[in-house]
Design an enzyme around this catalytic site. Structure first.
Site, PDB file in Angstrom:
ATOM      1  N   LYS A 136       1.049  -1.230   0.188  1.00 17.53           N
ATOM      2  CA  LYS A 136       0.121  -0.168   0.248  1.00 17.53           C
ATOM      3  C   LYS A 136       0.794   1.367   0.191  1.00 17.53           C
ATOM      4  O   LYS A 136       0.628   2.217  -0.850  1.00 17.53           O
ATOM      5  CB  LYS A 136      -0.968  -0.049   1.030  1.00 17.53           C
ATOM      6  CG  LYS A 136      -1.889   1.197   1.300  1.00 17.53           C
ATOM      7  CD  LYS A 136      -2.641   1.440   2.656  1.00 17.53           C
ATOM      8  CE  LYS A 136      -1.532   2.032   3.603  1.00 17.53           C
ATOM      9  NZ  LYS A 136      -2.334   2.425   4.901  1.00 17.53           N
TER      10      LYS A 136
ATOM     11  N   ASP B 273      -6.183   0.884   1.008  1.00 13.78           N
ATOM     12  CA  ASP B 273      -6.571   1.214   2.488  1.00 13.78           C
ATOM     13  C   ASP B 273      -7.711   0.751   3.237  1.00 13.78           C
ATOM     14  O   ASP B 273      -8.648   0.036   2.167  1.00 13.78           O
ATOM     15  CB  ASP B 273      -6.067   2.678   2.463  1.00 13.78           C
ATOM     16  CG  ASP B 273      -7.200   3.450   1.963  1.00 13.78           C
ATOM     17  OD1 ASP B 273      -8.160   3.240   1.473  1.00 13.78           O
ATOM     18  OD2 ASP B 273      -7.295   4.828   2.577  1.00 13.78           O
TER      19      ASP B 273
END
Length: 389
Positions: free
Chosen positions: A225, A243
């Site tokens: 991420k 996320d």
């Protein structure tokens, strides 16, 4: 005396015959009476008197036929009311849920349509972490775990002011760094991560942040991420940022039922071209932070509610939903102390520095009290932020 009596008798006999003739062809009598004068009028009055019951009997059904349409007109008046109620139903937004057997092509079309709508709602979408270079972005992204971007943006000025380069942060005293990072939470673990990645950048990459995914994920505290955030926003290389907001929304929209970030990334990546991955992430995250919240989504104020299969999970009343909007949609400051100009032009308000009071939402048409908004930060007329917020 007998002769006059006999003359009177034939006159009475002739009278009924003439009456019978006049009653048989009323049209001919009408013509004769108009030529003869007064007696004709007398006979016409008699015939009208005799035919009145017949005409009245024929007129009685006629009003009945006229009243019948009147009764039909009443339902016709009700039908528009039903039509109005049917038109009012979309104001409550009743989205059609996608079929269970939705084809991949239909899913792709639906997903891309939602992204296009989000692009119109958030044309100013951007990474909400303040940064000036890839090093600042990778450090800020690591610090954003388990806290808000606002808190990170309020903390990093002091950090980068004291340790502007990877070499400086790698040689820093951990206790001093912990004191700076304390407002972000989990400051000891975060201190270890940022010092560790700074040492790796200094020792393995010549003090430069690498621009490849396989190199970024080797840095302490950096996962996929974080790597995609850095690649997409510091190097311009496409990446999907999975996320918590992204995971929540793509599942609500039934783009995928996967729960693991890598599987979500693969599933969503197959719905969009790579060129759209970075902005797709911004659109979805912006929407999740402002409207489609985790606990109580503002469904009644959502601009893409007609496209959402999960409509109704949150507040559907427009007035109540309006109060749930956050950041620029609700008239509050954003998360960046130094946001992009496009955000300011759309009516966004910069976040206050650390220790400053966060201004409350202003009244319609008023600016947030105490907000350090420059002159260019005024709401643009007709801007999507002000119309939706």
């Amino acid at each position: 005396m007998a002769a006059p009596k006999k003359v009177a008798a034939p006159k009475k006999a002739v009278a009924p015959k003439r009456a019978a003739k006049t009653s048989a062809p009323p049209k001919a009598v009408a013509g004769k009476t108009s030529a003869s004068g007064t007696p004709a009028k007398a006979t016409v009055t008699k015939t009208s008197a005799s035919s009145a019951p017949a005409k009245t009997t024929t007129r009685k059904p006629t009003p009945a036929k006229k009243t019948a349409p009147a009764k039909k007109a009443a339902p016709a008046a009700v039908t528009p009311a039903k039509a109005a109620s049917a038109k009012a139903a979309p104001t409550k937004i009743t989205p059609a849920k996608p079929p269970r057997n939705e084809s991949h092509t239909a899913l792709v079309r639906r997903a891309r349509r939602i992204n296009r709508e989000l692009g119109e709602v958030y044309p100013y979408a951007h990474p909400e972490l303040d940064f000036e270079n890839p090093f600042q972005l990778v450090v800020a992204t690591v610090l954003s775990a388990q806290t808000t971007d606002l808190r990170v943006n309020q903390t990093t000025p002091a950090l980068f002011g004291k340790y502007p380069t990877p070499e400086d942060l790698a040689a820093a005293n951990p206790e001093e760094v912990e004191e700076i990072l304390r407002p972000t939470g989990f400051f000891r673990a975060k201190t270890k991560s940022v010092i560790g990645l700074s040492k790796a950048l200094r020792d393995d990459f010549g003090g430069e942040v690498p621009g490849r995914l396989e190199d970024l994920v080797k840095l302490p505290g950096v996962g996929r991420k974080t790597a995609f955030v850095v690649l997409g926003n510091a190097f311009g290389r496409p990446g999907i940022t999975v996320d918590t907001h992204f995971q929540r929304l793509v599942r609500r929209w039934q783009w995928t039922d996967a729960t693991e970030p890598d599987k979500i990334e693969a599933a969503i990546g197959g719905l969009f071209p790579k060129s759209e991955w970075t902005m797709l992430s911004h659109h979805v995250i912006f929407h999740g932070r402002r409207i489609c919240h985790a606990r109580k989504p503002a469904c009644g104020a959502c601009p893409i509610a007609p496209l959402c299969p999960a409509y109704g999970e949150g507040e559907t009343d427009p007035e109540k939903a309006q109060k749930l909007l956050k950041y620029e949609k609700g008239g509050f400051p954003g998360q960046r102390l130094n946001p992009p100009q496009s955000y300011l032009d759309a009516g966004g308000i910069p976040a206050p520095p650390l220790g400053a009071a966060i201004p409350s939402a202003p009244a319609p048409g008023a600016s947030a009290p105490g907000a350090p908004a420059p002159a260019s930060a005024g709401p643009a007329p007709g801007s999507p932020a002000r119309e939706a917020g």
